[in-house]
Design a protein around this motif. Structure first.
Motif, PDB file in Angstrom:
ATOM      1  N   LEU A 120       0.821  -1.202   0.000  1.00  0.00           N
ATOM      2  CA  LEU A 120       0.000   0.000   0.000  1.00  0.00           C
ATOM      3  C   LEU A 120       0.857   1.256   0.000  1.00  0.00           C
ATOM      4  O   LEU A 120       1.905   1.307   0.636  1.00  0.00           O
ATOM      5  CB  LEU A 120      -0.937   0.001   1.208  1.00  0.00           C
ATOM      6  CG  LEU A 120      -1.944  -1.145   1.253  1.00  0.00           C
ATOM      7  CD1 LEU A 120      -2.758  -1.083   2.536  1.00  0.00           C
ATOM      8  CD2 LEU A 120      -2.850  -1.143   0.038  1.00  0.00           C
ATOM      9  N   THR A 121       0.400   2.259  -0.743  1.00  0.00           N
ATOM     10  CA  THR A 121       1.082   3.543  -0.820  1.00  0.00           C
ATOM     11  C   THR A 121       0.072   4.657  -0.598  1.00  0.00           C
ATOM     12  O   THR A 121      -1.129   4.456  -0.710  1.00  0.00           O
ATOM     13  CB  THR A 121       1.743   3.754  -2.206  1.00  0.00           C
ATOM     14  OG1 THR A 121       0.731   3.789  -3.204  1.00  0.00           O
ATOM     15  CG2 THR A 121       2.742   2.644  -2.522  1.00  0.00           C
ATOM     16  N   ILE A 122       0.585   5.832  -0.302  1.00  0.00           N
ATOM     17  CA  ILE A 122      -0.266   7.009  -0.163  1.00  0.00           C
ATOM     18  C   ILE A 122      -0.242   7.754  -1.485  1.00  0.00           C
ATOM     19  O   ILE A 122       0.810   8.035  -2.040  1.00  0.00           O
ATOM     20  CB  ILE A 122       0.217   7.901   0.984  1.00  0.00           C
ATOM     21  CG1 ILE A 122       0.069   7.142   2.305  1.00  0.00           C
ATOM     22  CG2 ILE A 122      -0.557   9.206   1.016  1.00  0.00           C
ATOM     23  CD1 ILE A 122       0.634   7.855   3.492  1.00  0.00           C
ATOM     24  N   ASP A 123      -1.436   8.059  -1.995  1.00  0.00           N
ATOM     25  CA  ASP A 123      -1.578   8.744  -3.270  1.00  0.00           C
ATOM     26  C   ASP A 123      -2.225  10.110  -3.059  1.00  0.00           C
ATOM     27  O   ASP A 123      -3.101  10.260  -2.220  1.00  0.00           O
ATOM     28  CB  ASP A 123      -2.469   7.903  -4.193  1.00  0.00           C
ATOM     29  CG  ASP A 123      -2.814   8.637  -5.471  1.00  0.00           C
ATOM     30  OD1 ASP A 123      -1.889   8.884  -6.255  1.00  0.00           O
ATOM     31  OD2 ASP A 123      -3.997   8.968  -5.664  1.00  0.00           O
ATOM     32  N   HIS A 124      -1.766  11.093  -3.828  1.00  0.00           N
ATOM     33  CA  HIS A 124      -2.396  12.410  -3.841  1.00  0.00           C
ATOM     34  C   HIS A 124      -3.507  12.384  -4.885  1.00  0.00           C
ATOM     35  O   HIS A 124      -3.249  12.091  -6.049  1.00  0.00           O
ATOM     36  CB  HIS A 124      -1.382  13.489  -4.210  1.00  0.00           C
ATOM     37  CG  HIS A 124      -0.346  13.707  -3.168  1.00  0.00           C
ATOM     38  ND1 HIS A 124       0.807  12.964  -3.087  1.00  0.00           N
ATOM     39  CD2 HIS A 124      -0.309  14.596  -2.143  1.00  0.00           C
ATOM     40  CE1 HIS A 124       1.523  13.385  -2.059  1.00  0.00           C
ATOM     41  NE2 HIS A 124       0.866  14.370  -1.469  1.00  0.00           N
ATOM     42  N   ILE A 125      -4.732  12.666  -4.480  1.00  0.00           N
ATOM     43  CA  ILE A 125      -5.864  12.700  -5.405  1.00  0.00           C
ATOM     44  C   ILE A 125      -5.587  13.738  -6.498  1.00  0.00           C
ATOM     45  O   ILE A 125      -5.640  13.445  -7.679  1.00  0.00           O
ATOM     46  CB  ILE A 125      -7.172  12.994  -4.646  1.00  0.00           C
ATOM     47  CG1 ILE A 125      -7.470  11.838  -3.684  1.00  0.00           C
ATOM     48  CG2 ILE A 125      -8.322  13.236  -5.616  1.00  0.00           C
ATOM     49  CD1 ILE A 125      -8.494  12.147  -2.619  1.00  0.00           C
ATOM     50  N   VAL A 126      -5.297  14.958  -6.088  1.00  0.00           N
ATOM     51  CA  VAL A 126      -4.794  15.979  -7.009  1.00  0.00           C
ATOM     52  C   VAL A 126      -3.285  16.005  -6.798  1.00  0.00           C
ATOM     53  O   VAL A 126      -2.819  16.379  -5.724  1.00  0.00           O
ATOM     54  CB  VAL A 126      -5.409  17.373  -6.717  1.00  0.00           C
ATOM     55  CG1 VAL A 126      -4.822  18.415  -7.649  1.00  0.00           C
ATOM     56  CG2 VAL A 126      -6.922  17.328  -6.810  1.00  0.00           C
ATOM     57  N   PRO A 127      -2.505  15.566  -7.784  1.00  0.00           N
ATOM     58  CA  PRO A 127      -1.055  15.484  -7.602  1.00  0.00           C
ATOM     59  C   PRO A 127      -0.425  16.828  -7.232  1.00  0.00           C
ATOM     60  O   PRO A 127      -0.937  17.888  -7.629  1.00  0.00           O
ATOM     61  CB  PRO A 127      -0.558  15.012  -8.968  1.00  0.00           C
ATOM     62  CG  PRO A 127      -1.732  14.355  -9.605  1.00  0.00           C
ATOM     63  CD  PRO A 127      -2.927  15.108  -9.108  1.00  0.00           C
ATOM     64  N   ILE A 128       0.666  16.775  -6.482  1.00  0.00           N
ATOM     65  CA  ILE A 128       1.429  17.967  -6.116  1.00  0.00           C
ATOM     66  C   ILE A 128       1.778  18.751  -7.385  1.00  0.00           C
ATOM     67  O   ILE A 128       1.672  19.971  -7.416  1.00  0.00           O
ATOM     68  CB  ILE A 128       2.722  17.573  -5.363  1.00  0.00           C
ATOM     69  CG1 ILE A 128       2.398  16.872  -4.043  1.00  0.00           C
ATOM     70  CG2 ILE A 128       3.626  18.773  -5.154  1.00  0.00           C
ATOM     71  CD1 ILE A 128       1.960  17.746  -2.912  1.00  0.00           C
TER      72      ILE A 128
END
Length: 104
Positions: free
Chosen positions: A66-74
């Protein structure tokens, strides 16, 4: 104060700041201060809260890698705010790339 090139985290108080050193009276030589890349700014307490909230990959349901994802990318103006984060497995995160996609 001008924006710092990196974000800062106080390991003692678990405070995090993009704009300035997060603790009053602290400077860059403080032993509790950690400089982190703005792309890697999700820290301990928020990481655990996020894993408790989502538990598995929100796209495929896997509980592996599992990883943490940015919904709206940086890169597209997103932030490290809790509301802009979701859990995806390594494969789904890689396939999503820099697209904006909310699987919640």
């Amino acid at each position: 104060m001008p924006r710092l090139k990196f974000e800062w985290c106080c390991n003692k108080t678990e405070t995090f700041s993009q704009w300035e050193i997060p603790c009053e009276g602290c400077d860059r030589s403080c032993e509790n201060l950690t400089k982190v890349s703005p792309y890697r700014g999700i820290l301990g307490k928020d990481r655990n809260r996020l894993l408790e909230r989502d538990k598995v990959c929100l796209k495929c349901g896997s509980d592996n890698k599992l990883t943490i994802d940015h919904i709206v990318p940086i890169s597209k103006g997103g932030s490290n705010d809790f509301s802009n984060l979701q859990i995806l497995c390594e494969k789904c995160n890689s396939l999503k790339g820099s697209k904006v996609a909310d699987y919640r």
